[in-house]
Scaffold this motif. Structure first.
Motif, short mmCIF file in Angstrom:
data_model
loop_
_atom_site.label_atom_id
_atom_site.label_comp_id
_atom_site.label_asym_id
_atom_site.label_seq_id
_atom_site.Cartn_x
_atom_site.Cartn_y
_atom_site.Cartn_z
N TYR A 175 -33.99 -6.05 -34.42
CA TYR A 175 -33.18 -4.84 -34.58
C TYR A 175 -31.71 -5.13 -34.25
O TYR A 175 -30.81 -4.66 -34.95
CB TYR A 175 -33.70 -3.72 -33.68
CG TYR A 175 -34.97 -3.07 -34.18
CD1 TYR A 175 -34.96 -2.29 -35.34
CD2 TYR A 175 -36.17 -3.21 -33.49
CE1 TYR A 175 -36.11 -1.67 -35.80
CE2 TYR A 175 -37.33 -2.60 -33.94
CZ TYR A 175 -37.29 -1.83 -35.10
OH TYR A 175 -38.44 -1.23 -35.56
N LEU A 176 -31.47 -5.88 -33.19
CA LEU A 176 -30.10 -6.18 -32.80
C LEU A 176 -29.41 -7.09 -33.82
O LEU A 176 -28.23 -6.91 -34.13
CB LEU A 176 -30.06 -6.82 -31.41
CG LEU A 176 -30.49 -5.92 -30.25
CD1 LEU A 176 -30.38 -6.66 -28.93
CD2 LEU A 176 -29.65 -4.64 -30.22
N VAL A 177 -30.15 -8.06 -34.33
CA VAL A 177 -29.58 -8.94 -35.35
C VAL A 177 -29.23 -8.14 -36.59
O VAL A 177 -28.15 -8.29 -37.17
CB VAL A 177 -30.56 -10.08 -35.70
CG1 VAL A 177 -29.99 -10.94 -36.84
CG2 VAL A 177 -30.83 -10.96 -34.48
N ASP A 178 -30.12 -7.25 -37.00
CA ASP A 178 -29.86 -6.44 -38.19
C ASP A 178 -28.72 -5.44 -37.94
O ASP A 178 -28.01 -5.06 -38.88
CB ASP A 178 -31.12 -5.70 -38.62
CG ASP A 178 -32.11 -6.61 -39.35
OD1 ASP A 178 -31.70 -7.72 -39.74
OD2 ASP A 178 -33.28 -6.23 -39.51
N ALA A 179 -28.55 -5.01 -36.69
CA ALA A 179 -27.43 -4.13 -36.37
C ALA A 179 -26.10 -4.87 -36.56
O ALA A 179 -25.13 -4.30 -37.07
CB ALA A 179 -27.55 -3.62 -34.93
N ILE A 180 -26.07 -6.13 -36.16
CA ILE A 180 -24.87 -6.95 -36.37
C ILE A 180 -24.62 -7.15 -37.86
O ILE A 180 -23.47 -7.13 -38.32
CB ILE A 180 -25.01 -8.30 -35.64
CG1 ILE A 180 -25.06 -8.08 -34.13
CG2 ILE A 180 -23.84 -9.23 -36.00
CD1 ILE A 180 -25.35 -9.34 -33.34
N ILE A 181 -25.69 -7.32 -38.62
CA ILE A 181 -25.54 -7.45 -40.08
C ILE A 181 -24.93 -6.17 -40.65
O ILE A 181 -24.07 -6.22 -41.54
CB ILE A 181 -26.91 -7.75 -40.72
CG1 ILE A 181 -27.37 -9.16 -40.33
CG2 ILE A 181 -26.84 -7.62 -42.24
CD1 ILE A 181 -28.77 -9.51 -40.80
N GLY A 182 -25.37 -5.01 -40.15
CA GLY A 182 -24.74 -3.76 -40.58
C GLY A 182 -23.27 -3.71 -40.24
O GLY A 182 -22.44 -3.27 -41.04
N LEU A 183 -22.91 -4.21 -39.06
CA LEU A 183 -21.50 -4.25 -38.65
C LEU A 183 -20.69 -5.21 -39.52
O LEU A 183 -19.49 -5.04 -39.67
CB LEU A 183 -21.39 -4.64 -37.18
CG LEU A 183 -21.83 -3.57 -36.17
CD1 LEU A 183 -21.74 -4.12 -34.76
CD2 LEU A 183 -20.98 -2.31 -36.31
N SER A 184 -21.36 -6.23 -40.07
CA SER A 184 -20.64 -7.15 -40.96
C SER A 184 -20.15 -6.41 -42.20
O SER A 184 -19.08 -6.72 -42.74
CB SER A 184 -21.55 -8.33 -41.35
OG SER A 184 -22.56 -7.95 -42.27
N VAL A 185 -20.92 -5.43 -42.66
CA VAL A 185 -20.50 -4.61 -43.80
C VAL A 185 -19.30 -3.76 -43.41
O VAL A 185 -18.33 -3.63 -44.17
CB VAL A 185 -21.66 -3.72 -44.28
CG1 VAL A 185 -21.22 -2.84 -45.45
CG2 VAL A 185 -22.86 -4.58 -44.69
#
Length: 245
Positions: free
Chosen positions: A119-129
């Motif tokens: 979940y935290l890794v995917d949250a960072i991926i969202g922040l990359s957008v």
């Protein structure tokens, strides 16, 4: 004469632009929320991966391509990356950096069993957008006085995108027999999927850039992209906190 502020709605054009922004952001937010819930490994794919033994090159290539094509977070980031790139040479450079980044952490993450909360890794991926949308709007230069190195940022976020793929595979009971060929095949599939998706995106972007509407929609489009990134991030953080509840 009264000076208009940054968010002034004193003119019909400004009011119309803000109205379009609200509608577009709401639409992308709703679609992205649905996409976030849909993104992941399907039950059928999980059943195949957990039950497969030995080397399965073609199926893993298919799974990798499928995951990238349906990976809305990865595609949104790529849209942001190429949004203001007009030369194929520049597109190739940035996409190559992204590919190097996600290929590295995808392979090493699974082979070395380095783990992190998905979940935290995917949250960072969202922040990359979100980052890429802000970068396209020149927000870092305005607020911070400088712009982060865009190539380094794409590479670093590529590492997180690849690690996100690794966390999906780590959740499954992968067979140790044929693990390396299967992982390489999966990664090849990811690159094929990325190429296919990017080709479609580039064609659509090229057609859009030839219209007068593109110049007037840059802010609106990146605001919608930013909203989508925040939705992805919020969804993943909600999952993280619910997991610990």
């Amino acid at each position: 004469m009264q000076a208009a502020g940054p968010l002034s709605t004193s003119t019909p054009r400004t009011a119309k632009a803000l109205s379009r922004l609200a509608v577009l952001a709401a639409l992308v937010t709703a679609l992205t929320a649905t996409a976030a819930r849909a993104h992941g490994v399907s039950d059928a794919d999980k059943a195949f991966i957990t039950g497969a033994d030995g080397v399965n090159i073609v199926p893993y290539i298919y799974l990798g391509a499928k995951h990238m094509v349906t990976g809305y977070d990865h595609l949104l980031f790529l849209v942001g990356v190429i949004f203001l790139l007009y030369r194929l040479k520049d597109v190739g450079r940035y996409v190559t950096l992204f590919a190097i980044g996600h290929s590295t952490t995808l392979l090493l993450g699974v082979l070395t069993d380095v783990r992190a909360n998905a979940y935290l890794v995917d949250a960072i991926i969202g922040l990359s957008v979100v980052y890429k949308a802000l970068d396209n709007l020149g927000a870092f230069k305005t607020v911070l006085g400088f712009t982060p190195n865009p190539r380094a940022a794409v590479l670093v976020f590529g590492f997180f995108h690849g690690f996100g793929l690794a966390t999906k595979l780590q959740e499954l009971a992968l067979s140790h027999e044929g693990l390396i060929p299967n992982l390489v095949s999966f990664n090849v599939g990811v690159e094929i999927g990325q190429f296919l998706a990017l080709s479609v995106i580039l064609i659509l972007m090229s057609l859009w850039r030839q219209t007068e509407n593109f110049r007037h929609s840059v802010v609106l489009a990146n605001a919608a992209l930013m909203a989508a990134g925040f939705v992805l991030t919020g969804y993943q953080l909600a999952g993280y906190f619910q997991q610990g509840a």
